[in-house]
Every structure is written in structure tokens, then in C-alpha cells.
Design a protein around this motif. Structure first.
Motif, mmCIF file in Angstrom:
data_model
loop_
_atom_site.group_PDB
_atom_site.id
_atom_site.type_symbol
_atom_site.label_atom_id
_atom_site.label_comp_id
_atom_site.label_asym_id
_atom_site.label_seq_id
_atom_site.Cartn_x
_atom_site.Cartn_y
_atom_site.Cartn_z
ATOM 1 N N GLU A 84 0.832 -1.280 -0.214
ATOM 2 C CA GLU A 84 0.082 0.038 -0.037
ATOM 3 C C GLU A 84 0.924 1.145 -0.014
ATOM 4 O O GLU A 84 0.525 2.098 -0.840
ATOM 5 C CB GLU A 84 -0.937 0.098 1.265
ATOM 6 C CG GLU A 84 -1.932 1.380 1.164
ATOM 7 C CD GLU A 84 -2.682 1.487 2.512
ATOM 8 O OE1 GLU A 84 -3.788 1.999 2.594
ATOM 9 O OE2 GLU A 84 -2.198 0.555 3.700
ATOM 10 N N GLU A 85 1.769 1.250 0.787
ATOM 11 C CA GLU A 85 2.642 2.377 0.877
ATOM 12 C C GLU A 85 3.443 2.442 -0.425
ATOM 13 O O GLU A 85 3.645 3.862 -0.905
ATOM 14 C CB GLU A 85 3.884 2.197 1.760
ATOM 15 C CG GLU A 85 3.627 2.564 3.292
ATOM 16 C CD GLU A 85 4.857 2.279 4.285
ATOM 17 O OE1 GLU A 85 6.122 2.895 3.997
ATOM 18 O OE2 GLU A 85 4.575 2.052 5.456
ATOM 19 N N ASN A 88 0.859 4.116 -2.930
ATOM 20 C CA ASN A 88 0.479 5.464 -2.708
ATOM 21 C C ASN A 88 1.759 6.365 -3.000
ATOM 22 O O ASN A 88 1.454 7.347 -3.587
ATOM 23 C CB ASN A 88 0.325 5.609 -1.046
ATOM 24 C CG ASN A 88 -1.024 5.145 -0.621
ATOM 25 O OD1 ASN A 88 -1.691 5.258 -1.441
ATOM 26 N ND2 ASN A 88 -0.960 4.829 0.610
#
Length: 123
Positions: A84-85, A88
Motif C-alpha cells: 500500500e505504501e 501510494n
């Protein structure tokens, strides 16, 4: 020895002897009843303890399985958080025009005017 020896002693036929014999029979009968009750209680106790032991073992194995599943899911959660990081960061980069231009040149071999692209083997 093969011949059976009979007792040649006769019992006394007094009321004391009769009462004493009666008490002994009663005591013997009570001992048998107590022994029977104790045996029954012991069997029931063993059965009950085996049921509790079975429940304990099955619950213990279920808890172990749940803990292993929890550990696997925690590892998977950490991997998903890292992904997810990364995604993003990629979203933030895709909002930058310079990064998009660099990505297009790199992935789709677009070039600036007057620029020549050479491809080299990756081996």
C-alpha cells in the motif's frame, strides 16, 4: 490331600453366636456395598475426567491452529501495508509530469526531439 477334610467342629447354638454371625454378615454386606459404590464412583470419575481431558486437548489444538493462522495473517498484513505504501508513492509520482515523461521514455521508448534510444540486452 485329595480327600476333603470336613470340620468336625459344630457351631454353638446360642443367641450370642447367632447375633455375632448376623453382625458379621451385615458388616460383610456393607463392605461389599461400599466397595461397589467406590468402584462405581471411580469409574464415573475416570469417565468424567477423560471427557474433560478430551475437551482440553481439542481446545488446545484449536487455539494452536488459531495462533498459527493469526501469525500468517499478520505477516500478510505487513506485506499488504508495504505494498500500500509503495502504491501510494506511485500515485504521488504519477501526479508529477516529469515522472510521467520519464516513465513513457523508459517503458514505451518515447524520445525527446533529437534524442536517440539505444536498447541493450538485459543479460
Amino acid at each position: 490331600m485329595s480327600v476333603l477334610h470336613k470340620n468336625k467342629v459344630t457351631k454353638i447354638q446360642s443367641s450370642y453366636a447367632f447375633e455375632h454371625e448376623k453382625r458379621e454378615k451385615k458388616a460383610s454386606k456393607r463392605r461389599k456395598v461400599v466397595l461397589l459404590r467406590f468402584s462405581l464412583f471411580a469409574v464415573m470419575l475416570m469417565a468424567l475426567s477423560s471427557v474433560f481431558l478430551y475437551a482440553l486437548i481439542s481446545q488446545s489444538s484449536a487455539i494452536d491452529a488459531k495462533l498459527k493462522a493469526k501469525e500468517r495473517l499478520e505477516v500478510k498484513l505487513q506485506m499488504l501495508k508495504k505494498e500500500e505504501e509503495k502504491l501510494n508513492d506511485e500515485i504521488k509520482k504519477l501526479n508529477d509530469d516529469e515522472y510521467i515523461a520519464e516513465l513513457a521514455r523508459k517503458e514505451y521508448f518515447f524520445s525527446k526531439e533529437g534524442e536517440i534510444i539505444f536498447t541493450t540486452p538485459e543479460d
